[in-house]
Write an enzyme that holds these catalytic residues in place. Structure first.
Site, mmCIF file in Angstrom:
data_model
loop_
_atom_site.group_PDB
_atom_site.id
_atom_site.type_symbol
_atom_site.label_atom_id
_atom_site.label_comp_id
_atom_site.label_asym_id
_atom_site.label_seq_id
_atom_site.Cartn_x
_atom_site.Cartn_y
_atom_site.Cartn_z
ATOM 1 N N ASP A 38 -47.757 -25.643 -70.742
ATOM 2 C CA ASP A 38 -47.971 -24.091 -70.681
ATOM 3 C C ASP A 38 -47.057 -23.147 -69.724
ATOM 4 O OD1 ASP A 38 -49.145 -23.765 -72.885
ATOM 5 O OD2 ASP A 38 -51.494 -24.068 -72.701
ATOM 6 N N LYS A 60 -41.847 -22.138 -76.441
ATOM 7 C CA LYS A 60 -40.513 -22.234 -76.985
ATOM 8 C C LYS A 60 -40.443 -22.920 -78.140
ATOM 9 C CE LYS A 60 -36.983 -22.183 -73.942
ATOM 10 N NZ LYS A 60 -36.922 -23.342 -72.527
ATOM 11 N N MET A 175 -57.184 -12.002 -67.994
ATOM 12 C CA MET A 175 -56.641 -11.885 -69.953
ATOM 13 C C MET A 175 -56.518 -10.034 -69.434
ATOM 14 S SD MET A 175 -56.067 -14.430 -72.871
ATOM 15 C CE MET A 175 -58.388 -14.776 -72.579
HETATM 16 N N1 SAH Z 1 -57.534 -21.949 -69.510
HETATM 17 C C1 SAH Z 1 -56.857 -21.131 -68.586
HETATM 18 C C2 SAH Z 1 -56.568 -19.593 -68.600
HETATM 19 C C3 SAH Z 1 -55.878 -19.538 -69.877
HETATM 20 S S1 SAH Z 1 -55.462 -17.794 -70.228
HETATM 21 C C4 SAH Z 1 -57.995 -21.748 -67.015
HETATM 22 O O1 SAH Z 1 -58.627 -22.313 -67.840
HETATM 23 O O2 SAH Z 1 -57.919 -20.806 -66.439
HETATM 24 C C5 SAH Z 1 -54.900 -17.189 -69.376
HETATM 25 C C6 SAH Z 1 -55.265 -16.106 -68.343
HETATM 26 O O3 SAH Z 1 -56.354 -16.838 -66.916
HETATM 27 C C7 SAH Z 1 -54.467 -14.848 -67.421
HETATM 28 O O4 SAH Z 1 -53.795 -14.658 -68.425
HETATM 29 C C8 SAH Z 1 -54.908 -15.380 -66.534
HETATM 30 O O5 SAH Z 1 -56.552 -14.184 -66.438
HETATM 31 C C9 SAH Z 1 -55.753 -16.852 -65.896
HETATM 32 N N2 SAH Z 1 -55.231 -16.928 -65.327
HETATM 33 C C10 SAH Z 1 -54.676 -18.333 -65.372
HETATM 34 N N3 SAH Z 1 -54.081 -18.769 -64.484
HETATM 35 C C11 SAH Z 1 -54.101 -18.382 -63.344
HETATM 36 C C12 SAH Z 1 -53.996 -17.425 -61.966
HETATM 37 N N4 SAH Z 1 -53.221 -18.940 -61.121
HETATM 38 N N5 SAH Z 1 -54.244 -16.177 -61.388
HETATM 39 C C13 SAH Z 1 -54.973 -15.319 -61.614
HETATM 40 N N6 SAH Z 1 -54.656 -15.325 -62.883
HETATM 41 C C14 SAH Z 1 -55.110 -16.715 -63.571
#
Ligand code: SAH
Length: 515
Positions: A38, A60, A175
């Site tokens: 991803d 993609k 998000m």
């Molecule tokens: N499964 C992922 C979340 C996916 S949803 C997890 O457990 O982290 C995607 C959202 O995760 C983004 O929009 C943001 O809000 C958050 N996110 C993911 N990586 C991030 C990071 N390094 N810093 C801040 N927010 C992050």
């Protein structure tokens, strides 16, 4: 159950810092024949995939957002049915807003065995690296992870704003950047005090991490003004105040600075570690490769005559390593040095010899050739044989001076310094994208070789605006001759002093910017 051994690992890659994947995750990744990854999983993890693994970027696949997911599900199923070991590498944790549940359902329906490897979810990673404890005994006892993606004006919101605002201590929205205004308004409307502190953490745990602090009342306006963008999490709660005290990651002196290290791979480690501890993102671009001599006749002959030498002088870790490689290749071991005295230049060389069970008889004070000569000065050397295994381009100071003292010096080439084939593509990209703010040269040949590898014009173009650090006056001179301006030159020619100077350079730059 399929009979062809297709298998899927659903792996949480962690929030960004590649060190935050689990040991289990890394292990599974290394077994994968296909990796479907991803946007939010750190690309650098892909180098841990199986050697010939097929790498597929999930972003993609397919077109519109919703199609994408079903196509990813299909692809997972298809690859597993082909008998492949598949790693599905997802940002953070697969089961926290990662649609990992949906992917598992598809696998289950197709009868494909799978395994789930949890990961450090963004809320945990970003909070830790922002210095914000999500719970704290004196402040709050609970934390909620909430999607901020739901359309905020939705009539029948699935989010219970009332309970969320009043019931939960810390609230972390994923998000939520786009909907920030509505989210904060909803919380205030449902009873959370407007002065409640809020932190936005973008690209948490990465060198690009950005943190914006405000309150429920003003964070949305602040974020708009700063042009704050996704991906970010929003942390709401009194715990945010703890950052003032606990901030550690983005306050380190070289945080956010990309530094290019041009030393040979086996010498870069120590320098890289020092820089990383200070927060820098280090890019290793070896400009020197250390290889065996073209012919080993000279060194092998000397080894065969070891018993006739009074002294063996080792001036670097490389000579120790290459000498012992030949010794072992000839079926011998440390005992062959039994009748020789050993001189080791510098503590690191001494340590390398100690690994072979030998304690050096002499460690000269100064680590340069002059120091070795000085150390032998008071000795009776007439008629004595001295073995000095050297690099192909070593200066001949030592053999000359010891020869003048009456010794018979044999100086076979133990290893060669050669130019590597190319600059790794990731380094070129980092230079082109201006991710590197400082380039370090620890010898003249690192300067010459980088210029050769890049070509002179591209060398100057890519290093434009990059602070040049040279370890000493000779290296600086080579930089200047190549057309570079040297910004950093330490007074002592050591990696530690050079690192201190780099820190000083960037902090004075900073304080000038702030003026
Ligand atoms: N499964 C992922 C979340 C996916 S949803 C997890 O457990 O982290 C995607 C959202 O995760 C983004 O929009 C943001 O809000 C958050 N996110 C993911 N990586 C991030 C990071 N390094 N810093 C801040 N927010 C992050």
């Amino acid at each position: 159950m399929t009979s062809n051994n297709g298998y899927v690992y659903l792996i949480g890659a962690g929030p960004g810092d590649p060190g935050l994947i689990t040991v289990r995750g890394l292990n599974c990744l290394s077994r994968a024949e296909v990796v479907i990854y991803d946007y939010l999983a750190n690309d650098s993890l892909l180098s841990h995939a199986g050697k010939n693994a097929e790498l597929i970027y999930a972003g993609k696949i397919g077109g519109a957002h919703n199609h994408e997911q079903s196509q990813i599900n299909n692809l997972l199923v298809q690859k597993a049915l082909d008998g492949k070991v598949v790693a599905r590498l997802k940002g953070g944790d697969p089961f926290v807003f990662g649609r990992g549940g949906e992917e598992c359902e598809a696998l289950k329906a197709a009868g494909i065995p799978f395994e789930i490897v949890p990961g450090v979810t963004a809320a945990l990673g970003a909070a830790a690296y922002a210095g914000i404890p999500l719970t704290h005994r004196d402040i709050t006892t609970s934390v909620a992870l909430v999607t901020g993606h739901e359309h905020p004006a939705k009539e029948n919101s699935e989010i219970d704003w009332q309970r969320l605002s009043l019931g939960s201590g810390t609230v972390v929205f994923y998000m939520g950047v786009k909907n920030l205004q509505q989210i904060t308004t909803n919380m205030i409307d449902h009873g959370r005090p407007p002065e409640t502190p809020v932190a936005l953490v973008r690209w948490g745990t990465r060198p690009e991490q950005e943190v914006l602090i405000g309150t429920l009342a003003d964070i949305a306006a602040k974020a708009r003004k700063a042009g704050f963008k996704a991906p970010a999490i929003t942390i709401v709660g009194e715990v945010v105040r703890m950052r003032d005290k606990l901030r550690w990651f983005d306050s380190r002196p070289l945080f956010g600075k990309g530094v290019l290290v041009t030393r040979a791979t086996d010498q870069a480690g120590e320098f890289t570690a020092l820089l990383e501890e200070l927060g820098a993102t280090v890019w290793e671009c070896p400009t020197i490769q250390i290889v065996a001599p073209e012919s080993t006749v000279a060194i092998d002959t000397a080894i065969a005559e070891l018993a006739t030498f009074s002294w063996v002088i080792f001036t670097s870790i490389n000579t120790v390593q290459h000498f012992f490689t030949r010794l072992h290749a000839l079926g011998l071991d440390s005992r062959a040095l039994g009748s020789c005295k050993i001189c080791a230049v510098g503590p690191k060389t001494a340590a390398a010899i100690a690994q072979h069970g030998i304690t050096p008889d002499m460690i000269p004070q100064s680590y340069k050739a002059e120091g070795v000569i000085e150390a032998f000065h008071s000795m009776e050397l007439a008629g004595k044989r001295i073995l000095y295994p050297k690099a192909d381009r070593a200066r001949d100071l030592i053999p000359k001076a010891l020869g003048e003292m009456g010794a018979e010096v044999t100086d076979p080439v133990a290893y060669r310094n050669i130019l590597p084939e190319d600059v790794p593509p990731a380094i070129l990209q980092a230079l082109e994208e201006r991710k590197i703010q400082c380039v370090t040269f620890t010898s003249s040949s690192t300067v010459d070789n980088l210029a050769k590898l890049l070509g002179e014009n591209r060398f100057l173009h890519l290093l434009e605006g990059v602070a040049v650090a040279a370890i000493g006056p000779i290296t600086s001179k080579t930089c200047q001759e190549m057309g570079l301006k040297v910004a950093i030159e330490p007074s002592q020619y050591t990696i530690a002093t050079m690192t201190d100077e780099i820190v000083r350079y960037f902090s004075s730059l900073h304080s000038n910017e702030e003026k």
